[in-house]
Each structure stands twice: as C-alpha cells, then as structure tokens.
Motif scaffolding. Structure first.
Motif, PDB file in Angstrom:
ATOM      1  N   TRP A 144       9.839  -0.772   4.984  1.00  0.00           N
ATOM      2  CA  TRP A 144       8.367  -0.757   5.071  1.00  0.00           C
ATOM      3  C   TRP A 144       7.755  -1.347   3.808  1.00  0.00           C
ATOM      4  O   TRP A 144       6.835  -2.155   3.872  1.00  0.00           O
ATOM      5  N   GLU A 145       8.287  -0.928   2.665  1.00  0.00           N
ATOM      6  CA  GLU A 145       7.696  -1.346   1.389  1.00  0.00           C
ATOM      7  C   GLU A 145       7.949  -2.817   1.077  1.00  0.00           C
ATOM      8  O   GLU A 145       7.195  -3.425   0.321  1.00  0.00           O
ATOM      9  N   ASN A 182       0.831  -1.216   0.000  1.00  0.00           N
ATOM     10  CA  ASN A 182       0.000   0.000   0.000  1.00  0.00           C
ATOM     11  C   ASN A 182       0.863   1.263   0.000  1.00  0.00           C
ATOM     12  O   ASN A 182       0.578   2.232  -0.720  1.00  0.00           O
ATOM     13  N   ILE A 183       1.925   1.239   0.819  1.00  0.00           N
ATOM     14  CA  ILE A 183       2.823   2.413   0.875  1.00  0.00           C
ATOM     15  C   ILE A 183       3.491   2.629  -0.479  1.00  0.00           C
ATOM     16  O   ILE A 183       3.565   3.757  -0.981  1.00  0.00           O
ATOM     17  N   GLN A 228      11.682   7.159  -2.729  1.00  0.00           N
ATOM     18  CA  GLN A 228      11.814   6.722  -1.330  1.00  0.00           C
ATOM     19  C   GLN A 228      12.515   7.797  -0.501  1.00  0.00           C
ATOM     20  O   GLN A 228      12.155   8.026   0.660  1.00  0.00           O
ATOM     21  N   GLY A 229      13.481   8.479  -1.112  1.00  0.00           N
ATOM     22  CA  GLY A 229      14.196   9.554  -0.408  1.00  0.00           C
ATOM     23  C   GLY A 229      13.269  10.722  -0.107  1.00  0.00           C
ATOM     24  O   GLY A 229      13.328  11.303   0.987  1.00  0.00           O
ATOM     25  N   ASP A 230      12.401  11.100  -1.082  1.00  0.00           N
ATOM     26  CA  ASP A 230      11.457  12.205  -0.868  1.00  0.00           C
ATOM     27  C   ASP A 230      10.517  11.884   0.289  1.00  0.00           C
ATOM     28  O   ASP A 230      10.260  12.733   1.157  1.00  0.00           O
ATOM     29  N   GLN A 247      16.343   3.921   4.062  1.00  0.00           N
ATOM     30  CA  GLN A 247      16.348   2.489   4.325  1.00  0.00           C
ATOM     31  C   GLN A 247      15.084   2.056   5.083  1.00  0.00           C
ATOM     32  O   GLN A 247      14.563   0.968   4.862  1.00  0.00           O
ATOM     33  N   SER A 248      14.587   2.958   5.975  1.00  0.00           N
ATOM     34  CA  SER A 248      13.364   2.642   6.720  1.00  0.00           C
ATOM     35  C   SER A 248      12.176   2.502   5.775  1.00  0.00           C
ATOM     36  O   SER A 248      11.364   1.571   5.881  1.00  0.00           O
TER      37      SER A 248
END
Length: 260
Positions: A35-36, A6-7, A18-20, A30-31
């Motif tokens: 999650w993804e 979903n993320i 992912q950085g944004d 990395q977090s």
C-alpha cells in the motif's frame, strides 16, 4: 499526494510500524508495504479501518482533501488574476477615453490625429482584450501596443513612409509568429468547419482594407494633404491590429486542428 504516501505519513505520525498497523487491520505486513509503495490499493473496508486507526476522514486518506485545497488555491489565484486583469482593462479603457477627449477638445491639426488617434485606439483595443480575452490577454495586448510604434515611427522620423512601414511590419509579423508559437502553445481554441470558414473569411478583411487604402491614396486630388496621411496611418494601424490578432489566433487554431 498518493494514497500510499498518505498511509506512510499517517502511520509514522502515530509511531506505528508496518507490523503494528498490519495487526490492527488484520492483514499481512507485506500488504501494508505494498500500500505504502503504491504497488496495491487497500479495499474499501480496509480504507475505513485505516480511517478509524488514524482518526481521519476518507478524503484525507485518499488525498481528495489535498486536491480540494489545491483546487481552491488555484481558483483563488485565478480569480485574483482575473480581477487584476479587469482592473487593468478598465484603466486602459479610461486612458483611451481620456486621449480621445483631449483629441476632441484640443485636436485642431491633422498631425494631432496622426499621433494621438492610433494611441487612443491602441489603449481601447488593449482594454477590451483585458476585459474579454481571458487568459494570456497580456500577450495579446503586446501586439496591439506595438501597433502605434510600428505604424508611426517611420512617419515621425521622416523616413520614406511606405517602404519602411512595409519592412517594419514584415519583421514584426515574423517575430510575432515565432513568439506566438511559443507563448500560446497550450492555448485551446475549439475548432469546427464553420469556424474554419469564418477564420479564412476574416483574413480577407485586412486585404480589403489595404485595397481601400490603395484606392483612397490613388484618387486624383489637388494635393497630397496631411488628411490623406492620417487616413493612411489609421488604415495601416487597423490592418496591423487585425493581422496581429488573426495571426496569433490562427497559430492556436492550427495547433488544435493538428491535435484532432
């Protein structure tokens, strides 16, 4: 769909890297990656921030909304299936009454009862199964619908009645055990000591009917009339249906005993 999926789906729909996303949530890239990939789950405060960033509810992030929708669709499908099954049950019940009415008005010969009464009873039992048996009633009805076929064919084709009937029933029972073992493998039948005793006692009933049939058929009579044949057919029909239903129920019951 998992929280990670979903993320990922929401992030890409917003054209965020992912950085944004990590910068907006004040976490490392990395977090977000963990999650993804479902290697980790965001804390509640991060989930709330994700809701703000993506402008969605917490249910949509966690997938509860999807599960709710799936549950609603399944419930609707089961309701439609249940309604259709009940309609079929009422139709079969009506057919049984119609055949019974025809038999009552125009059934003068014992042969009429021999043929029509098992059919009427088959419709009646199948209708009741559709109304009260719940899931997989269709398969239960097949056993009942086979009863007139198994019981009447030896008589209608003029073969030696009892030997052919016995062999036919034995073959059908073997097939039923095999099919019931496959079809009803996921059927849940709650077990208890009381139910076990009742099930064992229930198997005595068809045996008692067979004893009654033997007693009636061996009674001294002037001649072996069509009425004797009618009684014999009906008792065999009743025994067939009882054994068919008991056999299928017992398969489910024994499987659930093994699961304990």
């Amino acid at each position: 769909m998992s929280i990670g999926n979903n993320i990922y789906k929401l992030r890409t729909s917003k054209n965020l890297s992912q950085g944004d996303l990590a910068d907006r949530l004040d976490v490392s890239r990395q977090s977000v990656s963990k999650w993804e990939t479902d290697a980790a789950v965001p804390d509640l405060d991060k989930l709330m921030k994700l809701c703000d960033v993506f402008e969605v509810s917490l249910d949509e992030i966690t997938g509860r909304e999807t599960h709710k929708q799936e549950h609603i669709e399944i419930t609707k499908s089961e309701t439609k299936s249940s309604s259709a099954q009940k309609i079929i049950g009422y139709i079969l019940f009506a057919f049984s009454l119609l055949v019974g009415l025809i038999l009552l008005i125009w059934g003068y010969n014992p042969g009429d009862y021999i043929i029509l009464l098992p059919i009427a009873l088959s419709f009646l039992i199948s209708g009741l199964l559709c109304l009260f048996a719940g899931k997989k009633a269709f398969y239960w009805c097949i056993w009942t619908a086979l009863a007139p076929l198994v019981v009447l064919i030896p008589f209608l084709v003029g073969l030696s009645f009892l030997p052919v009937l016995s062999v036919s029933m034995l073959m059908v029972f073997v097939i039923m055990l095999f099919v019931a073992n496959i079809v009803f493998k996921d059927t849940i039948v709650k077990t208890s000591a009381k139910k076990t005793v009742l099930l064992v006692l229930s198997w005595i009933l068809p045996l008692a009917i067979y004893v009654l049939e033997y007693y009636i058929c061996t009674m001294p009579m002037p001649s072996y009339t069509d009425y004797n044949t009618t009684i014999e057919l009906l008792l065999n029909f009743i025994c067939y249906v009882l054994i068919a239903l008991l056999e299928t129920y017992t398969v489910c019951y024994v499987k659930n005993l093994r699961k304990k």
